[in-house]
Design a protein around this motif. Structure first.
Motif, PDB file in Angstrom:
ATOM      1  N   THR A 209     -55.244  19.450 -54.075  1.00 53.27           N
ATOM      2  CA  THR A 209     -55.102  18.031 -53.752  1.00 53.27           C
ATOM      3  C   THR A 209     -54.463  17.831 -52.381  1.00 53.27           C
ATOM      4  N   ASP A 210     -54.241  18.930 -51.669  1.00 57.84           N
ATOM      5  CA  ASP A 210     -53.675  18.860 -50.329  1.00 57.84           C
ATOM      6  C   ASP A 210     -54.746  19.206 -49.296  1.00 57.84           C
ATOM      7  N   GLU A 211     -54.344  19.778 -48.159  1.00 57.12           N
ATOM      8  CA  GLU A 211     -55.310  20.094 -47.097  1.00 57.12           C
ATOM      9  C   GLU A 211     -56.361  21.115 -47.535  1.00 57.12           C
ATOM     10  N   ARG A 212     -56.063  21.877 -48.575  1.00 55.83           N
ATOM     11  CA  ARG A 212     -57.028  22.873 -49.051  1.00 55.83           C
ATOM     12  C   ARG A 212     -58.307  22.228 -49.594  1.00 55.83           C
ATOM     13  N   ALA A 213     -58.244  20.955 -49.915  1.00 60.55           N
ATOM     14  CA  ALA A 213     -59.440  20.252 -50.392  1.00 60.55           C
ATOM     15  C   ALA A 213     -60.548  20.250 -49.340  1.00 60.55           C
ATOM     16  N   ALA A 214     -60.198  20.480 -48.075  1.00 55.48           N
ATOM     17  CA  ALA A 214     -61.194  20.485 -46.991  1.00 55.48           C
ATOM     18  C   ALA A 214     -61.934  21.813 -46.886  1.00 55.48           C
ATOM     19  N   ILE A 215     -61.484  22.843 -47.592  1.00 59.60           N
ATOM     20  CA  ILE A 215     -62.151  24.150 -47.539  1.00 59.60           C
ATOM     21  C   ILE A 215     -63.547  24.025 -48.141  1.00 59.60           C
ATOM     22  N   SER A 216     -64.542  24.516 -47.420  1.00 57.44           N
ATOM     23  CA  SER A 216     -65.932  24.434 -47.880  1.00 57.44           C
ATOM     24  C   SER A 216     -66.431  25.792 -48.353  1.00 57.44           C
ATOM     25  N   ILE A 217     -67.578  25.775 -49.008  1.00 58.59           N
ATOM     26  CA  ILE A 217     -68.233  27.023 -49.403  1.00 58.59           C
ATOM     27  C   ILE A 217     -68.525  27.867 -48.164  1.00 58.59           C
ATOM     28  N   ASP A 218     -68.948  27.229 -47.090  1.00 55.62           N
ATOM     29  CA  ASP A 218     -69.215  27.958 -45.845  1.00 55.62           C
ATOM     30  C   ASP A 218     -67.934  28.606 -45.314  1.00 55.62           C
ATOM     31  N   ASP A 219     -66.805  27.921 -45.424  1.00 56.89           N
ATOM     32  CA  ASP A 219     -65.538  28.506 -44.993  1.00 56.89           C
ATOM     33  C   ASP A 219     -65.221  29.772 -45.776  1.00 56.89           C
ATOM     34  N   LEU A 220     -65.476  29.764 -47.072  1.00 54.91           N
ATOM     35  CA  LEU A 220     -65.196  30.952 -47.884  1.00 54.91           C
ATOM     36  C   LEU A 220     -66.127  32.098 -47.503  1.00 54.91           C
ATOM     37  N   MET A 221     -67.390  31.800 -47.193  1.00 52.64           N
ATOM     38  CA  MET A 221     -68.311  32.856 -46.766  1.00 52.64           C
ATOM     39  C   MET A 221     -67.936  33.403 -45.399  1.00 52.64           C
ATOM     40  N   ARG A 222     -67.492  32.526 -44.508  1.00 53.45           N
ATOM     41  CA  ARG A 222     -67.208  32.934 -43.127  1.00 53.45           C
ATOM     42  C   ARG A 222     -65.751  33.348 -42.914  1.00 53.45           C
ATOM     43  N   MET A 223     -64.950  33.341 -43.964  1.00 51.98           N
ATOM     44  CA  MET A 223     -63.537  33.761 -43.897  1.00 51.98           C
ATOM     45  C   MET A 223     -62.714  32.835 -43.014  1.00 51.98           C
TER      46      MET A 223
END
Length: 440
Positions: A209-223
């Motif tokens: 519910t904080d800034e981590r909500a902005a993390i996308s699937i693409d971010d997880l793939m691209r580290m």
């Protein structure tokens, strides 16, 4: 006086015991790394590789005690300390857990045609390239250190070269380690083509519910998630804790705080990929059978096993086993941009997007794209000028490499156990360049 001396002796004994217990609990993460690695390796090697467990050089190795049985394997230090249990489940491999995991039956897979193709007769030049990759020009000690176990070469969809070290053959599944990250990208593509998700999706965890909500699937793939992480295999680091102490690996990764703004820093993280697979399970409504249904069944990867953690999430950053021919099948699938037997199984241009390295403010993994490494860097330079610009590849711990060269219709696999061998000394890129010189 005697009573006083006795009290001192008892006090000293209690003190020594307390120091010993405190020392054990301090070192517990490192000790569990050793026993967890040993238990998992012994369980998996007993089922898959018919070879000795690949234990890294470590002062604890002589003190490990490993017992293998029908249910898996258990490892301890000196038969007493830091016990870890790995459970074997048919179709899912080995899982570190206190109790046997409760997993659904794995879907049946019909082998693809490549599984029983006769071994090819390589041309003299390809045979020489493979011989160099095996270190035939080295002495016995040098070859042992190089540790090459497998080379498979596929050109225009046909096997043109194949060789195995003693104790290994075309039917021996091998662990790809971080090559699994690249294959996770293909699972993402399978869900994307079915409109079950988009790489731009955010809000991936309900507790974010904080800034981590902005993390996308693409971010997880691209580290580029920005989540705090340390991939160093050492005392108490996140990667060690995740693999050997946490039953819910993805949940542990999701607990990490942001160390960098989302998208601003590219940091290698096996945790990101395993967290990604838990997201894919949520998006698809499927459990640990997800990779079977989306990849193994349609591609006929009958040997493939993606091992899950204790709660059933595939350990997508590390634990994918397959025979060499099934590994090159995955490479061929990527080369074809996901078109298989006339059917499009990935979105159009998926591989082009996935193998495009994007600019990032700071990176410790130059050339890392969406799960794949790419020869064309974000600044336009080439990671390896001896290879075609469109070359991309998967890499794994201890020398695992899967190269794809679309412009040459070429897939090259190199696998082995090569701890301590640098990428330059591994000779994998030279192998690809030498094969290219023959097939061009």
């Amino acid at each position: 006086m005697r009573r006083w001396i006795t009290r001192i002796g008892l006090g000293l004994l209690v003190f020594i015991l307390c120091v010993g217990i405190a020392g054990y609990w301090y070192a517990r993460p490192l000790l569990h790394t050793a026993t967890g690695y040993a238990a998992h390796s012994a369980c998996a090697m007993d089922e898959f590789a018919e070879a000795d467990a690949d234990l890294p050089t470590n002062p604890l190795v002589p003190y490990l005690r490993v017992d293998v049985d029908d249910d898996g394997a258990r490892a301890t230090l000196m038969g007493l300390l830091a016990g870890q249990r790995a459970w074997y489940t048919d179709g899912y491999g080995c899982t570190l857990a206190d109790d046997a995991p409760n997993l659904p039956p794995a879907p049946a897979v019909t082998p693809n045609e490549l599984s029983d193709v006769r071994a090819p007769s390589a041309s003299p030049d390809v045979e020489a390239a493979i011989a160099a990759a095996f270190g035939d020009d080295l002495d016995e000690a040098g070859r042992a250190e190089l540790g090459t176990r497998t080379v498979v070469v596929m050109h225009e969809g046909e096997l043109i070269g194949e060789r195995y070290a003693e104790g290994f053959d075309a039917a021996t599944p091998q662990l790809g380690w971080s090559m699994a990250k690249s294959i996770t990208n293909l699972v993402v593509g399978r869900l994307a083509v079915q409109d079950l998700m988009d790489v731009g999706d955010t809000g991936l965890r309900p507790e974010w519910t904080d800034e981590r909500a902005a993390i996308s699937i693409d971010d997880l793939m691209r580290m580029t998630s920005g989540l705090a992480w340390d991939e160093t295999y050492d005392l108490g680091t996140p990667i060690t804790r995740m693999l050997y102490l946490e039953p819910d690996m993805a949940g542990y990764v999701a607990e990490q705080e942001l160390e960098h703004p989302v998208g601003a820093y590219q940091q290698y993280s096996s945790g990101s990929t395993t967290l990604l697979c838990s997201v894919l399970m949520d998006k698809s409504g499927k459990g640990p059978e997800l990779p079977h249904e989306e990849l193994f069944v349609p591609l006929g990867l009958s040997s493939a096993v993606w091992e899950p953690d204790a709660v059933g999430t595939p350990v997508c950053g590390s634990y994918l086993w397959a025979t060499p021919r099934d590994w090159v099948t995955l490479g061929q699938f990527a080369l074809s941009d996901g078109v298989w037997e006339g059917e499009r199984l990935l979105p159009e241009d998926w591989m082009k997007q996935s193998t495009t390295a994007l600019p990032v403010a700071e990176s410790d993994e130059v050339g890392y794209a969406a799960g794949w490494r790419t020869n064309l860097l974000a600044d336009g330079a080439l990671a390896n000028p001896s290879l075609p610009v469109d070359t991309f590849w998967a890499t794994g711990h201890d020398g695992q490499r899967l190269f794809v060269v679309p412009s040459a219709d070429l897939v090259v696999l190199r696998m082995g156990f090569s701890p301590g061998v640098t990428s330059a000394d591994l000779g994998a890129e030279t192998l690809v360049a030498d094969v290219l010189a023959d097939v061009a």
